[in-house]
Design a protein around this motif. Structure first.
Motif, PDB file in Angstrom:
ATOM      1  N   SER A  84       9.736 -49.201  27.223  1.00 17.50           N
ATOM      2  CA  SER A  84       9.134 -48.982  25.913  1.00 17.50           C
ATOM      3  C   SER A  84       9.141 -50.285  25.126  1.00 17.50           C
ATOM      4  N   ARG A  85       8.251 -50.353  24.158  1.00 21.80           N
ATOM      5  CA  ARG A  85       8.103 -51.508  23.262  1.00 21.80           C
ATOM      6  C   ARG A  85       7.821 -52.792  24.034  1.00 21.80           C
ATOM      7  N   THR A  86       7.013 -52.672  25.110  1.00 20.30           N
ATOM      8  CA  THR A  86       6.509 -53.871  25.779  1.00 20.30           C
ATOM      9  C   THR A  86       5.178 -54.210  25.123  1.00 20.30           C
ATOM     10  N   TRP A  87       5.266 -54.902  24.011  1.00 16.69           N
ATOM     11  CA  TRP A  87       4.125 -55.168  23.148  1.00 16.69           C
ATOM     12  C   TRP A  87       3.525 -56.534  23.413  1.00 16.69           C
ATOM     13  N   GLY A  88       2.332 -56.746  22.866  1.00 19.19           N
ATOM     14  CA  GLY A  88       1.710 -58.053  22.902  1.00 19.19           C
ATOM     15  C   GLY A  88       0.940 -58.318  24.178  1.00 19.19           C
ATOM     16  N   GLY A  89       0.563 -59.595  24.351  1.00 21.18           N
ATOM     17  CA  GLY A  89      -0.257 -60.000  25.475  1.00 21.18           C
ATOM     18  C   GLY A  89       0.409 -59.766  26.813  1.00 21.18           C
ATOM     19  N   ILE A  90      -0.419 -59.542  27.850  1.00 11.89           N
ATOM     20  CA  ILE A  90       0.073 -59.389  29.208  1.00 11.89           C
ATOM     21  C   ILE A  90      -0.501 -60.516  30.055  1.00 11.89           C
ATOM     22  N   GLY A  91       0.285 -60.992  31.014  1.00 12.31           N
ATOM     23  CA  GLY A  91      -0.141 -62.086  31.868  1.00 12.31           C
ATOM     24  C   GLY A  91      -0.621 -61.583  33.212  1.00 12.31           C
ATOM     25  N   ILE A  92      -1.729 -62.147  33.702  1.00 13.88           N
ATOM     26  CA  ILE A  92      -2.249 -61.854  35.033  1.00 13.88           C
ATOM     27  C   ILE A  92      -2.446 -63.194  35.740  1.00 13.88           C
ATOM     28  N   ASP A  93      -1.709 -63.437  36.827  1.00 14.46           N
ATOM     29  CA  ASP A  93      -1.847 -64.721  37.509  1.00 14.46           C
ATOM     30  C   ASP A  93      -2.960 -64.663  38.550  1.00 14.46           C
ATOM     31  N   ARG A  94      -3.136 -65.746  39.288  1.00 13.80           N
ATOM     32  CA  ARG A  94      -4.259 -65.864  40.222  1.00 13.80           C
ATOM     33  C   ARG A  94      -4.173 -64.865  41.371  1.00 13.80           C
ATOM     34  N   ASP A  95      -3.002 -64.311  41.623  1.00 10.61           N
ATOM     35  CA  ASP A  95      -2.848 -63.280  42.650  1.00 10.61           C
ATOM     36  C   ASP A  95      -2.845 -61.876  42.063  1.00 10.61           C
ATOM     37  N   SER A  96      -3.210 -61.744  40.794  1.00 11.36           N
ATOM     38  CA  SER A  96      -3.234 -60.474  40.063  1.00 11.36           C
ATOM     39  C   SER A  96      -1.852 -59.876  39.867  1.00 11.36           C
ATOM     40  N   ASN A  97      -0.791 -60.689  39.933  1.00  9.33           N
ATOM     41  CA  ASN A  97       0.523 -60.221  39.521  1.00  9.33           C
ATOM     42  C   ASN A  97       0.496 -59.974  38.017  1.00  9.33           C
ATOM     43  N   LEU A  98       1.173 -58.921  37.587  1.00  3.56           N
ATOM     44  CA  LEU A  98       1.189 -58.499  36.190  1.00  3.56           C
ATOM     45  C   LEU A  98       2.509 -58.899  35.553  1.00  3.56           C
ATOM     46  N   MET A  99       2.452 -59.543  34.387  1.00  8.00           N
ATOM     47  CA  MET A  99       3.651 -59.971  33.673  1.00  8.00           C
ATOM     48  C   MET A  99       3.653 -59.356  32.281  1.00  8.00           C
ATOM     49  N   GLY A 150       4.858 -61.214  23.826  1.00  7.17           N
ATOM     50  CA  GLY A 150       3.652 -61.404  24.614  1.00  7.17           C
ATOM     51  C   GLY A 150       3.790 -62.465  25.683  1.00  7.17           C
ATOM     52  N   VAL A 151       2.943 -62.347  26.724  1.00  8.31           N
ATOM     53  CA  VAL A 151       2.881 -63.303  27.827  1.00  8.31           C
ATOM     54  C   VAL A 151       1.429 -63.709  28.032  1.00  8.31           C
ATOM     55  N   TYR A 152       1.211 -64.952  28.436  1.00  5.37           N
ATOM     56  CA  TYR A 152      -0.136 -65.393  28.794  1.00  5.37           C
ATOM     57  C   TYR A 152      -0.041 -66.329  29.984  1.00  5.37           C
ATOM     58  N   VAL A 153      -0.967 -66.165  30.946  1.00  8.67           N
ATOM     59  CA  VAL A 153      -1.018 -67.022  32.127  1.00  8.67           C
ATOM     60  C   VAL A 153      -2.277 -67.878  32.059  1.00  8.67           C
ATOM     61  N   ASP A 154      -2.093 -69.196  32.123  1.00 10.92           N
ATOM     62  CA  ASP A 154      -3.207 -70.147  32.164  1.00 10.92           C
ATOM     63  C   ASP A 154      -3.582 -70.361  33.630  1.00 10.92           C
ATOM     64  N   ARG A 155      -4.699 -69.755  34.051  1.00 13.04           N
ATOM     65  CA  ARG A 155      -5.122 -69.834  35.438  1.00 13.04           C
ATOM     66  C   ARG A 155      -6.024 -71.034  35.713  1.00 13.04           C
ATOM     67  N   SER A 156      -6.179 -71.931  34.735  1.00 12.36           N
ATOM     68  CA  SER A 156      -7.053 -73.091  34.933  1.00 12.36           C
ATOM     69  C   SER A 156      -6.396 -74.167  35.780  1.00 12.36           C
ATOM     70  N   VAL A 157      -5.088 -74.057  36.016  1.00 13.72           N
ATOM     71  CA  VAL A 157      -4.369 -75.039  36.830  1.00 13.72           C
ATOM     72  C   VAL A 157      -3.573 -74.298  37.899  1.00 13.72           C
ATOM     73  N   THR A 188       9.089 -56.419  40.730  1.00 15.15           N
ATOM     74  CA  THR A 188       9.686 -57.179  41.822  1.00 15.15           C
ATOM     75  C   THR A 188      10.469 -58.400  41.369  1.00 15.15           C
ATOM     76  N   SER A 189      10.135 -58.959  40.217  1.00 13.08           N
ATOM     77  CA  SER A 189      10.771 -60.211  39.792  1.00 13.08           C
ATOM     78  C   SER A 189      10.967 -60.223  38.287  1.00 13.08           C
ATOM     79  N   THR A 190      11.822 -61.136  37.851  1.00 12.06           N
ATOM     80  CA  THR A 190      12.119 -61.310  36.431  1.00 12.06           C
ATOM     81  C   THR A 190      12.285 -62.796  36.149  1.00 12.06           C
ATOM     82  N   LEU A 209       9.029 -59.269  32.893  1.00  9.25           N
ATOM     83  CA  LEU A 209       9.017 -58.508  34.132  1.00  9.25           C
ATOM     84  C   LEU A 209       7.726 -58.784  34.887  1.00  9.25           C
ATOM     85  N   VAL A 210       7.828 -58.948  36.210  1.00 13.52           N
ATOM     86  CA  VAL A 210       6.670 -59.222  37.056  1.00 13.52           C
ATOM     87  C   VAL A 210       6.452 -58.036  37.989  1.00 13.52           C
TER      88      VAL A 210
END
Length: 661
Positions: free
Chosen positions: A444-459, A109-116, A479-481, A469-470
């Motif tokens: 396949s098997r990209t499980w768990g939390g997904i991250g969304i940053d302030r520009d709506s990039n998906l992780m 899983g991934v998580y993005v903290d957008r509070s900072v 586009t990025s890793t 993967l971004v």
């Protein structure tokens, strides 16, 4: 009660049968045989059971201090404890290859903290029982703020944020260093069957008694609050931890939910499965018997929400103004009629292994109701709109086409995302639940939390990519890793110290030799090796220590003979091609090639040919010096056979099969 008794009798009967077979008369080998006296059977009820026996005896994993063994005393005569370990930094670790700060092992899983700003990023490295934290992901290129740290392009207008694929994390939670990976400090369970007790500084993302640790782990949707405090569901410890702004303080957990203290790990606080209350959690199922995904969330009021997976419910722990943290007692339950029920269900007022929860600024609750282990019938998003009440029905359900959603995440631009993992895609819905975007073709098997940053990039991350993967809007192409894996997608970092699936071992000619998958590693002077995580002195089969394909031909069991040769089985690990037997000159040197290769088919004594298959890689190997012969066990054909290695055949790189049986 009768059913439980019958299960106990059946289980002990099967266990006793296996125990007798394992200790029964040995197989005949050639013309000689060995007989082993069977050990008397034990049929009494054990006082403590391993975790995977819990459903048989209805007993939860034990942390009973009365059962704990004394700490191992190593290095004394007859202490019966191993003294030296190779391939791991200490006796408590079991994970493959070398654990470092910029590689992963079965991430969940991934998580993005957008509070900072720049946004911070957390990655759940489940196989290593840790969370990696990043202050930023890359560096701005171009524009007036060139060279500044960034996570998104908008961090520095006029610049492009270039993500560093090999950057190491800034902090680690759950381990005492970036080299550590143990569940609760002891994945080897040196006090087996007592499950290792957790603490404020440990996590457990990989069950130590997993049947296959390379296929084990867990998945999590994580959360932060407006002050940067980090909330994490510690899966195999059935608890939720809060770390007070870990980037500014330390890696020690400050608060716990689901347990009465930091050293307990019992499902439902010891009441076991199907016996919850308004303080307890049960996140982990028995091995092989349930979902391994869960999640937490916070809302704008400071409340803590938990997807209580095994209890088939979502709990709200209300913010307590007096303490400044959520209370330890839940005040709202969704998916069950009350706090003492844990029934699986598919109705709008029921849940089946919920995996993730999010709360938007309007107080709407989004729940990814993931799957049921036995039926796989559920794949839906439940939306609960205020006013909320215990056991209420969902206001809306999104189900069509969704299969095992493992996360739901809010988008800063509005709407929400769903990790539709079984369909290898990520979906974006608007606030009314209308599908707006589909990102197809994710691994396949990209499980768990997904991250969304302030520009709506998906992780996203998971077991198949073994990296993060971004995907960039508006087209959402990859586009990025970061935390990039090697070209083979291997676990952790390949190097001269770590091992993965070692199968063969020999100590000869002043060397310790290990068959480590597609490479042979050797350490010189094994009598001088100590516990300092020593690097191998050389290798065969690969060009360097960093190259280690996950698939292909592997080295298997080996034996040295009395003529200075090392015999090693070498071949594919699946049904493709055939195995061979290589001989190397001792002592080994880096890059050495075989001096002899024996391949199938061989001429058979008395006429004809003799063949074997790929499965020889799983066979045993022995050397008979009086005839210069090799004995080989052949699993697929239920036999052992002998090969005479004659001097005349050395030049032809062949052998002669002279006996089979």
């Amino acid at each position: 009660m009768k059913t439980r008794a019958l299960l106990f009798i059946l289980f002990t009967s099967i266990f006793s049968a296996f125990f007798w077979i394992a200790n029964a008369q040995g197989k005949e080998f050639g013309i000689s045989s060995v007989t082993v006296t069977p050990t008397p059977l034990v049929s009494i009820l054990p006082t403590s059971m391993p975790f995977n026996w819990q459903t048989i005896y209805n007993k939860n994993q034990s942390n009973d201090s009365n059962l704990a063994l004394a700490a191992p005393i190593r290095g004394t005569l007859d202490d019966e404890w191993a003294d030296v370990i190779i391939g791991q930094p200490d006796f408590g670790q079991i994970t493959p290859n070398e654990v470092v700060g910029n590689k992963l092992f079965n991430p969940g899983g991934v998580y993005v903290d957008r509070s900072v700003q720049p946004n911070r990023v957390y990655v759940y490295d489940a196989g290593n029982s840790r969370v990696l934290g990043f202050r930023y992901l890359g560096t701005a290129q171009g524009g007036p703020e060139d060279g500044q740290s960034c996570t998104s392009n908008s961090d520095h207008p006029g610049s492009v944020c270039v993500i560093d694929p090999t950057r190491s994390a800034d902090i680690v939670l759950g381990q005492n260093s970036f080299m550590s990976s143990a569940c609760n400090g002891d994945s080897a369970m040196q006090n087996y069957p007592v499950f290792p007790s957790p603490s404020k500084t440990t996590l457990c993302g990989l069950n130590p008694i997993s049947v296959s640790i390379l296929e084990g782990g867990s998945m999590a949707a994580m959360a932060t609050d407006s002050e940067g405090n980090f909330y994490f569901p510690d899966f195999f410890n059935s608890r939720v931890l809060r770390y007070n702004n870990p980037f500014a303080t330390d890696s020690v957990a400050d608060y716990v939910w689901g347990q009465s203290d930091f050293v307990s790990a019992d499902c439902n606080m010891g009441a076991s499965y199907d016996h919850p209350n308004n303080k307890s959690l049960c996140l982990a199922s028995p091995p092989g018997h349930g979902n391994t995904k869960t999640g937490v969330a916070t809302d704008s009021q400071g409340n803590l929400w938990v997807a209580d997976t095994q209890n088939n419910r979502v709990l709200r722990f209300p913010f307590d103004p007096a303490s400044g943290v959520p209370a330890s007692t839940a005040d709202l339950v969704l998916g069950q009629p009350d706090f003492n029920t844990a029934t699986f269900g598919t109705g709008l007022n029921q849940m089946g292994s919920p995996t993730s929860v999010r709360v938007d600024n309007n107080g709407n609750i989004y729940v990814a109701d993931g799957e049921h282990y036995w039926t796989h019938t559920i794949g839906r998003i439940l939306i609960f709109r205020p006013p909320l009440s215990n056991g209420m029905s969902a206001s809306q359900m999104i189900q069509s086409g969704i299969a095992e959603p493992t996360a739901v995440e809010l988008d800063p631009a509005g709407g929400f995302w769903v990790n539709d993992s079984d369909n290898q895609r990520v979906l974006r819905f608007d606030n009314n639940g209308n599908l707006q975007q589909t990102v197809n073709g994710v691994p396949s098997r990209t499980w768990g939390g997904i991250g969304i940053d302030r520009d709506s990039n998906l992780m996203i991350t998971g077991w198949d990519p073994q990296q993060v993967l971004v995907y960039t809007p508006p087209s959402y192409t990859w586009t990025s890793t970061f935390l990039r894996a090697n070209e083979y997608g291997s676990f952790n970092q390949e190097g001269p110290r770590g091992l993965t699936d070692p199968e063969g071992l020999e100590v000869v000619a002043g060397q310790m030799i290990v068959a480590d998958g597609p490479r042979l590693l050797f350490w010189n002077g094994p009598q001088t090796i100590n516990n300092n995580y020593p690097s191998a002195d050389g290798l065969i089969g690969q060009s360097d220590f960093q190259t280690r394909p996950r698939w292909g031909k592997f080295f298997g069991r080996m034996r040295a003979d009395n003529q200075g040769r090392l015999w090693v089985i070498y071949g594919p690990t699946f049904d493709s091609g055939t195995a061979q037997i290589n001989a190397y000159q001792l002592p080994l040197t880096t890059g050495a090639i075989p001096i002899l290769t024996i391949s199938s088919p061989l001429p058979l004594q008395g006429g004809g040919t003799f063949t074997w298959s790929w499965s020889l890689i799983d066979g045993g190997l022995a050397y008979q010096p009086d005839c210069d012969c090799l004995w080989v066990s052949d699993r697929d054909y239920n036999r052992v056979f002998r090969i005479a290695v004659q001097k005349s055949f050395f030049q032809k790189l062949k052998g002669l099969a002279i006996h089979s049986g």
